[in-house]
Write a protein that holds these residues in place. Structure first.
Motif, PDB file in Angstrom:
ATOM      1  N   ARG A  65       0.797  -1.218   0.000  1.00 51.06           N
ATOM      2  CA  ARG A  65       0.000   0.000   0.000  1.00 51.06           C
ATOM      3  C   ARG A  65       0.829   1.268   0.000  1.00 51.06           C
ATOM      4  NH1 ARG A  65      -0.504   3.421   3.779  1.00 51.06           N
ATOM      5  NH2 ARG A  65       0.645   2.040   5.171  1.00 51.06           N
ATOM      6  N   ILE A  66       1.905   1.293   0.763  1.00 52.45           N
ATOM      7  CA  ILE A  66       2.669   2.497   1.041  1.00 52.45           C
ATOM      8  C   ILE A  66       3.349   3.042  -0.218  1.00 52.45           C
ATOM      9  CG2 ILE A  66       4.870   1.374   1.620  1.00 52.45           C
ATOM     10  CD1 ILE A  66       4.982   3.208   4.116  1.00 52.45           C
ATOM     11  N   THR A  67       3.461   4.359  -0.302  1.00 52.66           N
ATOM     12  CA  THR A  67       4.195   5.011  -1.385  1.00 52.66           C
ATOM     13  C   THR A  67       5.691   4.985  -1.063  1.00 52.66           C
ATOM     14  OG1 THR A  67       2.382   6.479  -2.000  1.00 52.66           O
ATOM     15  CG2 THR A  67       4.598   7.244  -2.524  1.00 52.66           C
ATOM     16  N   VAL A  68       6.515   4.818  -2.078  1.00 50.17           N
ATOM     17  CA  VAL A  68       7.971   4.887  -1.925  1.00 50.17           C
ATOM     18  C   VAL A  68       8.472   6.033  -2.798  1.00 50.17           C
ATOM     19  CG1 VAL A  68      10.167   3.678  -2.133  1.00 50.17           C
ATOM     20  CG2 VAL A  68       8.103   2.402  -1.491  1.00 50.17           C
ATOM     21  N   ALA A  69       9.286   6.913  -2.207  1.00 46.20           N
ATOM     22  CA  ALA A  69       9.732   8.129  -2.897  1.00 46.20           C
ATOM     23  C   ALA A  69      11.237   8.297  -2.762  1.00 46.20           C
ATOM     24  CB  ALA A  69       9.022   9.351  -2.313  1.00 46.20           C
ATOM     25  N   THR A  70      11.844   8.930  -3.747  1.00 49.81           N
ATOM     26  CA  THR A  70      13.242   9.339  -3.615  1.00 49.81           C
ATOM     27  C   THR A  70      13.254  10.706  -2.945  1.00 49.81           C
ATOM     28  OG1 THR A  70      13.219  10.286  -5.852  1.00 49.81           O
ATOM     29  CG2 THR A  70      14.052   8.042  -5.608  1.00 49.81           C
ATOM     30  N   PHE A  97       4.920   5.181  -6.607  1.00 48.66           N
ATOM     31  CA  PHE A  97       6.274   5.755  -6.605  1.00 48.66           C
ATOM     32  C   PHE A  97       6.208   7.253  -6.838  1.00 48.66           C
ATOM     33  CE2 PHE A  97      10.074   7.175  -8.935  1.00 48.66           C
ATOM     34  CZ  PHE A  97      11.039   6.882  -7.979  1.00 48.66           C
ATOM     35  N   VAL A  98       7.017   7.995  -6.093  1.00 47.92           N
ATOM     36  CA  VAL A  98       7.151   9.438  -6.279  1.00 47.92           C
ATOM     37  C   VAL A  98       8.618   9.755  -6.538  1.00 47.92           C
ATOM     38  CG1 VAL A  98       6.964  11.706  -5.190  1.00 47.92           C
ATOM     39  CG2 VAL A  98       5.179   9.994  -4.831  1.00 47.92           C
ATOM     40  N   LEU A  99       8.861  10.513  -7.584  1.00 47.98           N
ATOM     41  CA  LEU A  99      10.216  10.910  -7.934  1.00 47.98           C
ATOM     42  C   LEU A  99      10.518  12.261  -7.299  1.00 47.98           C
ATOM     43  CD1 LEU A  99      12.795  10.349  -9.606  1.00 47.98           C
ATOM     44  CD2 LEU A  99      11.702  11.587 -11.494  1.00 47.98           C
ATOM     45  N   GLY A 100      11.236  12.242  -6.188  1.00 46.89           N
ATOM     46  CA  GLY A 100      11.702  13.466  -5.560  1.00 46.89           C
ATOM     47  C   GLY A 100      13.035  13.872  -6.152  1.00 46.89           C
ATOM     48  N   LEU A 101      13.138  15.109  -6.629  1.00 49.91           N
ATOM     49  CA  LEU A 101      14.325  15.602  -7.324  1.00 49.91           C
ATOM     50  C   LEU A 101      14.927  16.785  -6.582  1.00 49.91           C
ATOM     51  CD1 LEU A 101      12.861  15.669 -10.950  1.00 49.91           C
ATOM     52  CD2 LEU A 101      14.436  13.941 -10.021  1.00 49.91           C
ATOM     53  N   GLY A 102      16.256  16.884  -6.619  1.00 48.88           N
ATOM     54  CA  GLY A 102      16.923  18.021  -6.013  1.00 48.88           C
ATOM     55  C   GLY A 102      18.212  18.353  -6.724  1.00 48.88           C
TER      56      GLY A 102
END
Length: 289
Positions: A65-70, A97-102
């Motif tokens: 269920r849980i979302t996984v993000a960078t 999935f969430v794409l975290g960008l920096g």
């Protein structure tokens, strides 16, 4: 359901650099911990230490269920075309999935220059990929006003790190309504105040040498004196929670009241081990639903 719907990733998640480690001998524990976080009711796992998309794959497989993000993937360390292809390869799991960008930091990145332009170009390439990464599935680690404007225009929202409730409120104003705001919040669960401050200063040491953070803290009203000698008590108490689960719940509430949709809790320990007991304690104390 898009990422812009706050309950898509819940009200509280976990931020962890240890869960993104690629050590083979550590991966069974990572998957087991991810499965437990899923069962405990956390909304998302944010993978620290600039992980690639591949680090999310085993955790997505271990959860339901849980979302996984960078949290976050550095645009200097990865090619946008490769990132887009890897996200496409997630298949059905891409919905979690969430794409975290920096843009990382100058002292840590050879050839660092024009970070705003670098991020914009990276987003251009994600949009131009054969299978683009949708805007509603990506967030930017934005602290300053220009990066926040880019986050509002070209992503689901912002994932700021080491911030205060005041910064959360300013960020909400800058992003406007309908954009996702998911700040990280560092916590030291220790009733011994002196020991907790020692743990916090050890953790904060590397960040005190990174201008992206220190400039943001100065904008928030901290002074050069606050940044000296490992950080003042005022700085520690402003950026982190030192205390018990009730103290954490109070700060999480302050973040939500300031405009955060979701708060990513980073448990800081004096040793390099997964804080699974602390995650259990906080799951019982925080508004995960």
């Amino acid at each position: 359901m898009t990422l812009q719907t706050p309950d898509g990733i819940g009200r509280v998640g976990v931020w962890s650099g240890l869960l993104s480690r690629s050590d083979t001998q550590f991966q069974d524990e990572q998957k087991d911990a991810a499965a437990e976080l899923d069962e405990l009711g956390y909304g998302a796992i944010w993978l620290g230490r600039s992980p690639g998309v591949a680090r999310a794959v085993p955790l997505l497989a271990a959860t339901r269920r849980i979302t996984v993000a960078t949290g976050i993937l550095s645009v200097w360390e990865h090619e946008a075309a490769d990132v887009a292809a890897q996200v496409a390869e997630l298949g059905e799991d891409a919905a979690r999935f969430v794409l975290g960008l920096g843009v990382s930091h100058g002292p840590m990145t050879p050839g660092y220059a024009r970070p705003l332009q670098k991020m914009a170009a990276f987003l251009d390439e994600l949009d131009a990929a054969p299978v683009p990464v949708p805007r509603e599935r990506r967030v930017l680690a934005a602290l300053g006003p220009k990066m926040l404007a880019l986050a509002a225009e070209r992503s689901a929202g912002s994932h700021p790190y080491l911030v205060t409730p005041e910064h959360v409120a300013r960020t909400r104003d800058a992003l406007g309504p309908g954009k996702l705001l998911t700040p990280e919040l560092g916590v030291v669960l220790d009733s011994d105040r002196m020991r907790a401050r020692e743990t916090a200063r050890k953790f904060l040491a590397v960040y005190l040498g990174l201008p992206n953070y220190t400039n943001n803290w100065l904008r928030l009203g901290f002074t050069e004196d606050d940044l000296a000698d490992g950080g003042s008590n005022r700085l520690l108490d402003g950026l982190l929670v030192l205390g018990d689960a009730v103290d954490v719940r109070t700060r999480v509430a302050a973040f939500h009241e300031a405009g955060a949709d979701h708060v990513a809790i980073q448990v800081i320990r004096p040793d390099d081990t997964l804080p699974r007991e602390e995650w259990r304690t906080l799951a019982a104390a925080l508004p995960l639903a």
